[in-house]
Design an enzyme around this catalytic site. Structure first.
Site, short mmCIF file in Angstrom:
data_model
loop_
_atom_site.label_atom_id
_atom_site.label_comp_id
_atom_site.label_asym_id
_atom_site.label_seq_id
_atom_site.Cartn_x
_atom_site.Cartn_y
_atom_site.Cartn_z
N PRO A 155 52.63 46.00 14.80
CA PRO A 155 52.64 47.11 15.91
C PRO A 155 51.32 47.62 16.39
O PRO A 155 50.95 47.69 17.36
CB PRO A 155 53.52 48.24 15.31
N TYR A 156 50.55 47.78 15.38
CA TYR A 156 49.17 48.21 15.49
C TYR A 156 48.31 47.17 16.14
O TYR A 156 47.89 47.66 17.32
CB TYR A 156 48.46 48.46 14.08
N SER A 157 48.43 46.13 15.64
CA SER A 157 47.67 44.79 16.20
C SER A 157 47.76 44.65 17.88
O SER A 157 47.07 44.45 18.78
CB SER A 157 47.56 43.72 15.51
#
Length: 249
Positions: A155-157
């Site tokens: 999700p972050y990437s």
């Protein structure tokens, strides 16, 4: 005369970490700073510290993913100072570490709201006011994870990659105007966001930095200050690496 005298900057996620460092750097060079953050008590403390340094501030407490937060922050800055010259979309969260098949779908939604929807919302709200004066600087804080993809951080990437894409698109949309839009892709920096990561995840990120250390908040703030200045006149839709040598493109 300081570099940002009479200019007004909106900085999201300004209560701590990179956001606070950017607000302090811009304010220290003459900018009036409209601070935005979700944490009320930390925000008030940060605003008080900047005021003690002689920096004029306003404070908007709210969720950056909600358009109403962007509208309030924007209107407050306009009411107080009559202009907006700089927007720094810094607010972001790390999310839960885990393989994609281990994470609930809702985790992607949660990280997306802050990391991407927040950037979209503030840019959508602020840019028209910059266009009225045919001048502005938008600086988005992405991540090297958005360029390379960190495992167990989908999700972050993915959302940071989307911030890079947003930057490139909006930069092209505004290229014929006086508004410049760029983003910064730091490697790991010692901030509170690391509290969301496991020690193994932090080690993975640090081990891939050829300089062998984490970045410093002041280093990120220095790069953002240039991107937010009038000197940054021929770069737009661009990605500026600050990773200690980790990035390969």
């Amino acid at each position: 005369m300081a570099r940002f005298d009479n200019q007004v900057a909106i900085v999201t996620g300004a209560a701590t970490g990179i956001g606070y460092g950017i607000a302090r750097r811009l304010g220290g060079e003459g900018a009036r700073v409209a601070m935005v953050d979700f944490d009320g008590s930390l925000s008030e403390q940060a605003a008080s510290e900047l005021s003690a340094r002689g920096i004029e501030t306003t404070l908007t407490i709210g969720d950056v993913a909600e358009p109403e937060t962007a509208e309030r922050a924007c209107q407050q800055a306009l009411n107080e100072w009559g202009r907006i010259d700089i927007l720094v979309n810094n607010a972001g969260i790390g999310g839960i570490n885990g393989n994609i098949w281990e994470l609930p779908i809702e985790e992607m939604d949660r990280v997306y709201r802050t990391n991407l929807r927040g950037v979209f919302s503030f840019t959508h709200t602020v840019v028209p006011h910059m266009l009225e004066r045919d001048y502005g600087r938008v600086v988005n804080i992405a991540s090297v994870a958005g360029k390379e993809g960190n495992p167990r951080m989908v999700p972050y990437s993915a959302t940071k990659a989307a911030v890079i894409g947003l930057t490139k698109s909006v930069g092209k949309e505004l290229a014929q105007t006086g508004v410049r839009v760029n983003c910064v892709t730091p490697a790991v920096v010692q901030t509170r966001i690391l509290d969301e990561f496991t020690p193994e995840q932090i080690s993975y990120m640090v081990e891939r930095i050829p300089m062998g250390r984490t970045g410093e908040i002041e280093e990120i703030a220095a790069l953002v200050a240039w991107l937010a200045s009038e000197e940054c006149s021929f770069s737009t839709g661009a990605v500026f690496d600050i990773t200690g040598g980790r990035a390969t493109y």
